[in-house]
Design a protein around this motif. Structure first.
Motif, short mmCIF file in Angstrom:
data_model
loop_
_atom_site.label_atom_id
_atom_site.label_comp_id
_atom_site.label_asym_id
_atom_site.label_seq_id
_atom_site.Cartn_x
_atom_site.Cartn_y
_atom_site.Cartn_z
N HIS A 19 0.84 -1.20 0.00
CA HIS A 19 0.00 0.00 0.00
C HIS A 19 0.87 1.25 0.00
CE1 HIS A 19 -2.50 3.16 1.93
NE2 HIS A 19 -3.34 2.75 1.00
N HIS A 34 -8.87 8.91 1.84
CA HIS A 34 -8.30 7.58 1.60
C HIS A 34 -7.85 7.02 2.94
CE1 HIS A 34 -6.06 4.65 -0.94
NE2 HIS A 34 -5.25 4.62 0.11
N CYS A 36 -6.51 3.37 5.04
CA CYS A 36 -6.03 2.00 4.97
C CYS A 36 -6.12 1.42 6.38
CB CYS A 36 -4.59 1.96 4.45
SG CYS A 36 -3.91 0.29 4.37
N ILE A 43 -5.66 -6.20 4.61
CA ILE A 43 -5.94 -4.77 4.75
C ILE A 43 -7.20 -4.43 3.96
CG2 ILE A 43 -3.54 -4.09 5.13
CD1 ILE A 43 -3.47 -3.03 2.22
N VAL A 45 -8.82 -0.96 2.12
CA VAL A 45 -8.56 0.42 1.69
C VAL A 45 -9.90 1.04 1.32
CG1 VAL A 45 -7.41 1.88 0.01
CG2 VAL A 45 -6.24 -0.16 0.89
N ASP A 47 -11.68 4.29 -0.15
CA ASP A 47 -11.26 5.37 -1.03
C ASP A 47 -12.48 6.04 -1.65
OD1 ASP A 47 -9.23 6.87 -2.34
OD2 ASP A 47 -9.51 5.68 -4.15
#
Length: 95
Positions: A19, A34, A36, A43, A45, A47
């Motif tokens: 990432h 954004h 994470c 993970i 993410v 966005d």
């Protein structure tokens, strides 16, 4: 603003490093919101894009697949979260 989520499964430490590499490949200022997050199996993410149509176009594009691969990340599971109705960011304070 539309929120989508990319779930990457695997070793969280390796995925977090990927990432970081992905972020380094993006032009400065390209991301609005954004996040994470480390999960039990990798993970996630989160966005944003201006709208769902743009999110779908971007997340399904060859350019996105190449960006993910260039960062050494596996293909993510893509989920639609929904329209962002509000969010709060802290106000920067100066000394």
């Amino acid at each position: 603003m539309y929120l989508g989520m990319y779930s990457f499964r695997g070793d969280p430490a390796e995925l977090l490093a990927g990432h970081d590499r992905l972020l380094a490949l993006l032009p400065q200022g390209q991301l609005d919101l954004h996040l994470c997050v480390q999960t039990k199996d990798g993970i996630a993410v989160l966005d944003t894009c201006p709208d769902r149509e743009i999110f779908d176009r971007f997340s399904g594009s060859r350019a996105f697949q190449e960006l993910v691969a260039s960062a050494g990340l596996p293909r993510p599971e893509i989920q639609h979260v929904g329209d962002v109705k509000s969010y709060v960011l802290p106000v920067e304070r100066t000394a």
